[in-house]
Design an enzyme around this catalytic site. Sequence first.
Site, PDB file in Angstrom:
ATOM      1  N   HIS A 182       1.800   4.748  -2.673  1.00 12.68           N
ATOM      2  CA  HIS A 182       1.899   6.187  -2.376  1.00 12.68           C
ATOM      3  C   HIS A 182       3.287   6.720  -2.748  1.00 12.68           C
ATOM      4  O   HIS A 182       3.427   7.780  -3.350  1.00 12.68           O
ATOM      5  CB  HIS A 182       1.680   6.432  -0.878  1.00 12.68           C
ATOM      6  CG  HIS A 182       0.247   6.412  -0.431  1.00 12.68           C
ATOM      7  ND1 HIS A 182      -0.720   7.207  -0.996  1.00 12.68           N
ATOM      8  CD2 HIS A 182      -0.380   5.707   0.559  1.00 12.68           C
ATOM      9  CE1 HIS A 182      -1.884   7.001  -0.380  1.00 12.68           C
ATOM     10  NE2 HIS A 182      -1.702   6.086   0.563  1.00 12.68           N
ATOM     11  N   HIS A 237       0.823  -1.210   0.000  1.00 10.48           N
ATOM     12  CA  HIS A 237       0.000   0.000   0.000  1.00 10.48           C
ATOM     13  C   HIS A 237       0.861   1.266   0.000  1.00 10.48           C
ATOM     14  O   HIS A 237       0.727   2.132  -0.871  1.00 10.48           O
ATOM     15  CB  HIS A 237      -0.916  -0.031   1.233  1.00 10.48           C
ATOM     16  CG  HIS A 237      -1.787   1.182   1.401  1.00 10.48           C
ATOM     17  ND1 HIS A 237      -3.114   1.210   1.023  1.00 10.48           N
ATOM     18  CD2 HIS A 237      -1.524   2.411   1.905  1.00 10.48           C
ATOM     19  CE1 HIS A 237      -3.617   2.406   1.293  1.00 10.48           C
ATOM     20  NE2 HIS A 237      -2.682   3.162   1.843  1.00 10.48           N
ATOM     21  N   GLU A 238       1.751   1.361   0.973  1.00 14.40           N
ATOM     22  CA  GLU A 238       2.563   2.582   1.098  1.00 14.40           C
ATOM     23  C   GLU A 238       3.502   2.733  -0.098  1.00 14.40           C
ATOM     24  O   GLU A 238       3.817   3.853  -0.506  1.00 14.40           O
ATOM     25  CB  GLU A 238       3.361   2.586   2.407  1.00 14.40           C
ATOM     26  CG  GLU A 238       2.531   2.482   3.696  1.00 14.40           C
ATOM     27  CD  GLU A 238       1.462   3.562   3.862  1.00 14.40           C
ATOM     28  OE1 GLU A 238       1.612   4.652   3.270  1.00 14.40           O
ATOM     29  OE2 GLU A 238       0.467   3.297   4.562  1.00 14.40           O
ATOM     30  N   GLU A 273      -4.651   8.076  -2.894  1.00 10.76           N
ATOM     31  CA  GLU A 273      -5.104   6.795  -2.365  1.00 10.76           C
ATOM     32  C   GLU A 273      -5.360   5.797  -3.499  1.00 10.76           C
ATOM     33  O   GLU A 273      -5.199   4.592  -3.314  1.00 10.76           O
ATOM     34  CB  GLU A 273      -6.378   7.017  -1.533  1.00 10.76           C
ATOM     35  CG  GLU A 273      -6.793   5.846  -0.671  1.00 10.76           C
ATOM     36  CD  GLU A 273      -5.886   5.599   0.537  1.00 10.76           C
ATOM     37  OE1 GLU A 273      -4.992   6.435   0.799  1.00 10.76           O
ATOM     38  OE2 GLU A 273      -6.063   4.562   1.202  1.00 10.76           O
TER      39      GLU A 273
END
Lengths: 496, 496
Positions: free
Chosen positions: B267, B263-264, B293
């Site tokens: 980003h 996930h990160e 997001e």
Amino acid sequence: MKGDLDFVREQQKEIIVLGQANALLSWDQETYMCSGGIDARAMQSSLLSRLAHERMTDAKLFAAVNRLLDSGRLKGDDKIMIEKLHKYILRSRKIPKEHVEAMSHAVMMSGPAWRDARRKQDWKIFEPHLKKIIDLKIAQAKYIGLSGHLYNSLLDEFEDGMTAEQLKPIFERLKFELVELLKKIEGSANYKKQRRVMSVGKFSETEQRKFVDGVARRIGLGEKNSRIDLSEHPFTTKIGYGDVRITTAFRRDLLFSFGSTVHESGHALYELGMPKNHQYDVLGDSPSLGLHESQSRFWENMIGKSRSFWKFYFPRFKKAYNLKGDFEKWYREVNFVEPGFIRIESDEVHYCLHVILRFEIEMGLIDGTISVRDLPTVWNAKMKELFGFVPSSIVDGALQDVHWSMGSVGYFPTYAIGTMYAAQLYGALAAEYSGLDKAISKGKFDKIGVWLQDRIHKHGSKYLADEVIRRVCGKGLDPSVYVKYLNEKFGKIYGF
Amino acid sequence: MKGDLDFVREQQKEIIVLGQANALLSWDQETYMCSGGIDARAMQSSLLSRLAHERMTDAKLFAAVNRLLDSGRLKGDDKIMIEKLHKYILRSRKIPKEHVEAMSHAVMMSGPAWRDARRKQDWKIFEPHLKKIIDLKIAQAKYIGLSGHLYNSLLDEFEDGMTAEQLKPIFERLKFELVELLKKIEGSANYKKQRRVMSVGKFSETEQRKFVDGVARRIGLGEKNSRIDLSEHPFTTKIGYGDVRITTAFRRDLLFSFGSTVHESGHALYELGMPKNHQYDVLGDSPSLGLHESQSRFWENMIGKSRSFWKFYFPRFKKAYNLKGDFEKWYREVNFVEPGFIRIESDEVHYCLHVILRFEIEMGLIDGTISVRDLPTVWNAKMKELFGFVPSSIVDGALQDVHWSMGSVGYFPTYAIGTMYAAQLYGALAAEYSGLDKAISKGKFDKIGVWLQDRIHKHGSKYLADEVIRRVCGKGLDPSVYVKYLNEKFGKIYGF
């Protein structure tokens, strides 16, 4: 007056807080920063530096400080604080903005040139950059214009109140004594047969890390207010009140990570011991780098290289690293005297000679009796005179230290000043604390920490360094204590 | 015009650089800061925030921007940049200084109260603080004064250009579809017999660390420009161009550290893909948190929870952690649908329902139809309506998220927006890239990275989020793609 004082406090606080944020930027750059972040980091640091400098030289601040001084109504700490701030502001304001920018540009260009010159072992690459820096330093010294030797105006930035006139005879005396002592050591039978075997090799970093953490805790660095990270060169930085960080590095010399941690812990303990009520003004800092260095040297040399200290740590080292050899052998390795080119790897006897060499060169560069072009030749001649040999590579000679490339001229003497102060402090402590040796040999350092806090740390910069030492030791900077300590200690080790 | 443009660029740069230094202060606070440094850190962060805010609301900057707009001579990126900056400045200038200070004070008091309320499971402790924050948020929305629902003025800060009027029907539709889908899942035979056994327990952190590093590298985070540290809650932060950092944490759920890193990394990849020539102006940022997001969700859900992805990683996980069970069992555990109280631990089907619940509550708090006092009751009623059960403790209910205590109202919707965008993006990518599944199953993500960079990252904030998505997918925010994706995927898993 109240209004001015509040205003001055607010401005001082902003300058200090900007400095703290900048300290984090530097710490991060040396520890965790991604290499790709270097351009952005330069931008961040230079902006925060500029904002702090703008505040420091701000005309409104200067006017308020002057009104406060003129009022004649300042008392106690406020008076000392405003006078000190006034001195700092004057120093900043004397230097034109264009000069600050020129220096910052010269330093920016100089760092990579110094590294490149080292890689290629070629003084010519660094020479024009150092020339530029020295010219700017001479100009800076003239802007500041303290009386006496031009060098005083540079020295003063690091060692408030100290002068070349005061230092020169002290260094002369020290140089003479150290050279004499070295002759005795080198002439001894023990010296001729000495070999370093126990402390070099490949040692578990996990174990080293445990010792590093352990000794810092014993010295008094708590987990709440300090941390230890890795960086190429060890350093200490205060990020804010209650947040002081040191670094270390693991090398082939087993004593490196441990000794550097003992050293940096001394710096850190000092920062942690500063008066909290002055955390946002100029009194919440050390009065000089020499006094700061006295704290690190005190722990590194006076404590960390003593017999008592190793009575506690040697059995633990022996077990953890499976060392072959007895205590006496180990103690001699800890205090191994050997000639070497590198200042930061130097033993207690040679160390100050390295510093004095640099001091003499700096003096000459500033008063024009030594040219940047001739610096490598002068360096080698002085090495020959003091050490009896010449470095085989310029990397170990005139290109050795990073300081000049960073524009730090007048900084080196603080290392020797701190080393001498440390011996004086230890003398004063030992005279008061009868159970000192016994406590050290049990690894108990808490009373030492309390004593240092009470005699040194708690004053912040209320007194000049020499005054702090005079209050504790009855005398300001005095080479004889250090010389006596070295003669006694190494006389026993080398048997003369 | 040239002079104004240069001035505006310089000012923007200072604002951005101050923000970067502040980002490092925050990153350090969550990762390495000594706990004793918290007071100094608050001082450092608030000074840098204030300096940035002063610059943003500076009358000279505003005048220069207005002159540039009035000149009618701006073109291309400059025009977009100045218009966007004008919007941001207007928003900042509309809010009085006293309001900013009141909000910052309220937030400072609110954080500890929220934590205390959680510890004591007592809403009353947090209630007056949240009341204060909501009152200030209502005042803020009125100062900003966008048309339509009052909430728009808050939402706009995080999701530039998005409105409650646009979101409400989308969320209504999504809510209906998700509840329908859940009924089907919960009615299935597979659901009734499902158990999570392979992914919970005690797993080697050393192995987890290796997987975390490995997957981030595969996704495209190079060592030069990124790093991974530990923090309580995972996050991504950009310290500067070329220096982006993510964090993770090790928990009992084996998928936590891995999934959060995927996930990160999404980003981080976005931040690293921003246009370098706009690194010091407003165009070098994402246009909205929703689009940001979409990048993390794309990697976390669309890639990281897919069959193809686990074809590559499952054998490696199985070996490293000695897992008992086959691929199908593991794949079902990765995509385990189960009701739960906690948003951040939620599966793909439940996730947006958590968000919609918060969105509805926020709308009510801002338009006055829900009072802070009744919030826990309303929360539980909505949980009952959407999930069919009520949290046993208020810690898992109205006290669950940190956002409101930080003054972030209007933030939650961006999570659902990003989740829907991610599905749309994946659809567009799959339509273009015929070998997509095969590449993923071989752990090859480089083409995906290039595609995202070309379609999303390189634009910075040149277009609004919905426009970026429209350009890539032919349509702006559209829940049907996500709904279709969920129905197909979970229809197969649960067999209906």
